[in-house]
Design a protein around this motif. Structure first.
Motif, PDB file in Angstrom:
ATOM      1  N   ALA A 195       0.802  -1.384  -0.049  1.00  0.00           N
ATOM      2  CA  ALA A 195      -0.369   0.251  -0.033  1.00  0.00           C
ATOM      3  C   ALA A 195       1.019   0.957   0.256  1.00  0.00           C
ATOM      4  O   ALA A 195       0.469   2.191  -0.815  1.00  0.00           O
ATOM      5  CB  ALA A 195      -0.961  -0.019   0.853  1.00  0.00           C
ATOM      6  N   VAL A 202       2.735   1.709  -3.178  1.00  0.00           N
ATOM      7  CA  VAL A 202       1.718   2.181  -4.615  1.00  0.00           C
ATOM      8  C   VAL A 202       0.977   3.505  -4.186  1.00  0.00           C
ATOM      9  O   VAL A 202       1.380   5.040  -4.624  1.00  0.00           O
ATOM     10  CB  VAL A 202       0.051   1.990  -3.927  1.00  0.00           C
ATOM     11  CG1 VAL A 202      -0.666   2.362  -4.622  1.00  0.00           C
ATOM     12  CG2 VAL A 202       0.082   0.487  -4.735  1.00  0.00           C
ATOM     13  N   LEU A 203       0.911   4.001  -3.045  1.00  0.00           N
ATOM     14  CA  LEU A 203       0.541   5.678  -2.640  1.00  0.00           C
ATOM     15  C   LEU A 203       1.820   6.485  -2.500  1.00  0.00           C
ATOM     16  O   LEU A 203       2.159   7.139  -3.168  1.00  0.00           O
ATOM     17  CB  LEU A 203       0.033   5.998  -1.573  1.00  0.00           C
ATOM     18  CG  LEU A 203      -0.855   5.365  -0.572  1.00  0.00           C
ATOM     19  CD1 LEU A 203      -1.401   5.432   1.005  1.00  0.00           C
ATOM     20  CD2 LEU A 203      -2.039   6.066  -1.888  1.00  0.00           C
ATOM     21  N   LEU A 204       2.931   6.174  -2.546  1.00  0.00           N
ATOM     22  CA  LEU A 204       4.024   6.873  -2.368  1.00  0.00           C
ATOM     23  C   LEU A 204       5.413   6.946  -4.003  1.00  0.00           C
ATOM     24  O   LEU A 204       5.867   7.313  -3.803  1.00  0.00           O
ATOM     25  CB  LEU A 204       4.949   6.385  -1.415  1.00  0.00           C
ATOM     26  CG  LEU A 204       4.850   6.896   0.145  1.00  0.00           C
ATOM     27  CD1 LEU A 204       5.515   6.212   0.963  1.00  0.00           C
ATOM     28  CD2 LEU A 204       4.415   8.149   0.253  1.00  0.00           C
TER      29      LEU A 204
END
Lengths: 99, 644
Positions: free
Chosen positions: A18, A21-23
């Protein structure tokens, strides 16, 4: 061995995926992180199936794998197409679809 | 008033057989003409006028045959109904489409088809150069058909169909030259004024159904005896409103003058011989209702008296020959209404005057058309004068019409109008004095303005504009004039002194009864003739002995008011149109600001809000992913919370 350890591992993998994906901006890396998240859930399913003593979770893990395989095909195709048109795979660059 | 009611108790209509089974053809023939001419297209341009004339003529022939057949029957056996089909069948509301031939409708059938056919023949000549003749004759036929349906219907609902048909046909004909905006406006005005009246008639029909459960003549008239006077008065007043609209009676008279915008044969057909008479027909046909509602009758008489004076005064000041004749029509219909409102003493005379008026007014309108035809369509009488020498036939026929309308002894108008004046003087109390005097004074004014019109047009010096070269009209126009002139001269003496019309109509409208006049009949007669003579002499001294100025002098206050139709348009405008306009303006404002404001305001709030929220869609995939993650976390957290 305590099956809960697998669940902890799964949570760890999911969190790594996760945050990836976000960073991360590179679409390939983001994609791989998505796969990581999917496999983290697979691990969780299998661990829970073991803990419950039935096969439901294992069966679902197979479904997830099939879905993931299909997703890889489509996702990679999209990424390749994006790269061909934009000469970049940055997910932040492809932001035209907005308000 | 049981005796009077008994007198007008409807006789059971005999079933149609023989020639009367063809009654439907009376209506169907002109209707066929209208359909063929209006749908036939250009191919019929050449034969159209002829076809359009032959079909009403065929109706006339059938009408005459039926009339002769009626004469051969007993007086009580002259009411013949023809059942056509079950028209409306809704629960308790049952209406059969049926036709009724009786003495009253036969009078109208003969007048409509007879005078109508003559006007058709005249139109062949008058409209010879109009490119749109086919449409014109189609409308004329439609008008005749609607008019016949109106007078032949055996119930109020079917009558209403004819009533509306007449309104439609008159609208189409008045606005026949609709490329002139003023004419189109006149047609619209006539239609709107008529609608106000139609509204009254429709309400009357509704009250009838409510009270009696039927709208057929027979059903309504036979149950009138058991109805309350209030209901009858309401029906009577609403019928009167309808009659006022169609017959151009006060206060709905304003359309008649403007309706002269139509071609002159239209004026003769619609505004003299037929359409404006249907109000009188309605009142006389509904005699049973009015007999039971004295208050409604009084209102009818008052309306008639006001209108007859009103029309006469307006007629004195008009320089437009057609408008002067229109005002005269209004005034003469006022006489008929007055007579019809007097009850059984007047019904027969109202119809009598209607018939004679149909002849002499059609005669004069067509005569005016003939003059216009020769004078390059000019209508200003101040530009006429001295036409008698160049248009001899028109002059003589118009002269007979003129003598007939002013009541010259022996001619039609003398017999019919004097009977009305006499009837107006019958009775007790204040009424005969007021209404009798109105009728008497009206006769004097009529003599004045008709003489004025006649002298200004046909006598005196020639005040023509440079470019006119008057000539007599072709035979196709003069022959109808001659026939109508003969009718104007002789119809009265045939029907009046012999008592033929009173006897003929008695089974339908009741016997006149023996009431005494407040003045001796001879005195009334002498007074009338003196007033008529005075009117003629006054007109002679003003318009024949002295020069008629080409430009109208300013005139007195009354003259100026009469030229403006006694300010009827201004009154209508300030009383009805302006308030209506302000009301609609307010409603439009209300709609725009309040109703639309609420709706638009709500939409604006939603739009603004969503415009702000839209900014959340940034297009950055990672921010969507974050919000999904946050959402999932919230869901999981919520589920954990609920679990515990």
């Amino acid at each position: 061995m305590n099956p809960m350890n697998y669940v902890y591992l799964s949570a760890l993998l999911f969190s790594i995926g996760a945050s990836g994906v976000l960073l991360r901006r590179n679409a390939i890396v983001v994609f791989m992180c998505v796969e990581l998240m999917l496999n983290a859930t697979n691990l969780a399913f299998v661990a829970f199936a073991r803990m419950q003593g039935n096969l439901d979770g294992q069966v679902i893990a197979f479904f997830v794998m099939v879905v993931a395989a299909a997703e890889v095909v489509i996702g990679l195709a999209i990424i390749v197409t994006i790269f061909r048109t934009r000469r970049s795979t940055s997910v932040d660059g492809a932001n035209l679809l907005k308000y | 008033m049981p005796t009077i009611l008994a007198a007008t108790e409807p006789t059971q209509a005999a079933t149609a057989s023989g020639v009367f089974s063809l009654t439907w053809l009376l209506i169907a023939l002109p209707l066929l003409g209208a359909v063929v001419l209006l749908l036939g297209g250009r191919r019929l341009d050449r034969v159209g006028p002829l076809l359009g004339t032959l079909l009403p003529a065929a109706s006339f022939v059938l009408g005459v045959v039926q009339f002769l057949a009626l004469l051969g029957r007993d007086a009580d056996d002259r009411s013949i109904g023809q059942y056509l089909y079950n028209w409306v069948s809704v629960g308790r509301f049952q209406v059969d489409a049926g036709l009724l031939v009786d003495q009253l409708s036969m009078c109208f059938v003969l007048l409509i088809t007879g005078v109508g056919t003559l006007i058709h023949i005249y139109s062949i000549g008058y409209m010879a150069h109009d490119t749109d003749r086919r449409r014109f004759f189609g409308y004329l036929n439609l008008f005749i058909a609607a008019m016949l349906l109106l007078v032949l219907a055996d119930n109020y609902l079917l009558l209403y169909v004819g009533w509306e048909g007449v309104g439609l046909a008159s609208y189409l004909l008045i606005g026949f030259w609709s490329f002139v905006p003023a004419y189109a406006a006149a047609a619209k005005k006539a239609f709107v004024a008529n609608r106000v009246g139609d509204f009254g008639l429709s309400i009357a029909i509704m009250i009838m159904f409510w009270q009696f459960g039927t709208v057929s003549f027979q059903g309504v008239f036979s149950s009138v005896g058991g109805a309350s006077e209030g209901a009858l008065t309401a029906i009577g007043l609403m019928l009167l409103l309808g009659a006022c609209g169609k017959s151009a009676q006060f206060p709905l008279q304003s359309w008649l003058g403007d309706a002269m915008a139509g071609p002159t044969p239209v004026s003769a057909l619609i505004h003299a011989a037929t359409m404006v008479t249907v109000g009188v027909y309605l009142v006389v046909r509904s005699a049973a209702i009015f007999n039971g509602a004295p208050n409604a009758q009084l209102v009818v008489v008052i309306v008639g008296a006001i209108t007859l004076i009103f029309g006469a005064v307006v007629g004195c000041a008009k320089d437009d020959i057609k408008k002067a004749l229109a005002a005269s029509t209004m005034s003469q219909i006022g006489y008929m209404m007055l007579a019809a409102g007097l009850g059984p003493v007047g019904y027969a005379f109202a119809i009598f005057h209607l018939l004679t008026h149909g002849f002499f007014k059609a005669n004069m309108f067509l005569g005016a058309g003939s003059v216009m035809h020769g004078m390059n369509d000019q209508i200003n009488m101040r530009r006429f004068g001295g036409i008698s020498t160049v248009m001899k036939i028109t002059w003589i026929t118009f002269g007979i019409g003129w003598l007939a309308i002013i009541g010259f002894p022996g001619l039609s108008g003398f017999w019919s109008k004097d009977k009305i004046i006499e009837a107006a003087f019958e009775g007790e109390g204040w009424r005969p004095w007021v209404f009798g005097s109105a009728a008497l004074v009206g006769a004097g004014i009529t003599a004045f303005y008709m003489t004025r019109l006649f002298f200004m047009t046909f006598h005196g010096e020639r005040r023509w504009t440079e470019d006119v070269h008057p000539h007599e009209s072709p035979k196709v126009m003069t022959i109808p004039l001659i026939v109508l002139a003969i009718g104007s001269a002789l119809l009265g003496v045939v029907l009046g002194p012999t008592g033929a019309i009173v006897d003929w109509l008695e089974p339908v409208v009741g016997a006149p009864g023996e009431e005494s006049t407040v003045l001796p009949v001879a005195v009334v007669l002498v007074l009338t003739e003196l007033l008529v003579l005075g009117g003629i002499l006054l007109a002679w001294s003003m318009y024949l002995r002295t020069r008629v100025p080409v430009v109208a002098p300013v005139g007195s206050v009354l003259t100026r008011a009469a030229r403006q139709d006694l300010y009827q348009d201004a009154i209508n405008e300030s009383l009805f149109m302006r308030p209506g306009q302000y009301l609609t303006r307010f409603l439009v404002f209300f709609d725009n600001r309040v109703v639309d404001g609420a709706v638009n305001g709500l939409a604006a709030v939603l739009g603004g809000t969503s415009g702000r929220f839209r900014r959340l869609q940034t297009g950055f995939v990672r921010s969507y992913a974050l919000s999904m993650l946050a959402g999932a976390a919230v869901l999981v957290g919520a589920m954990l919370l609920v679990r515990n």
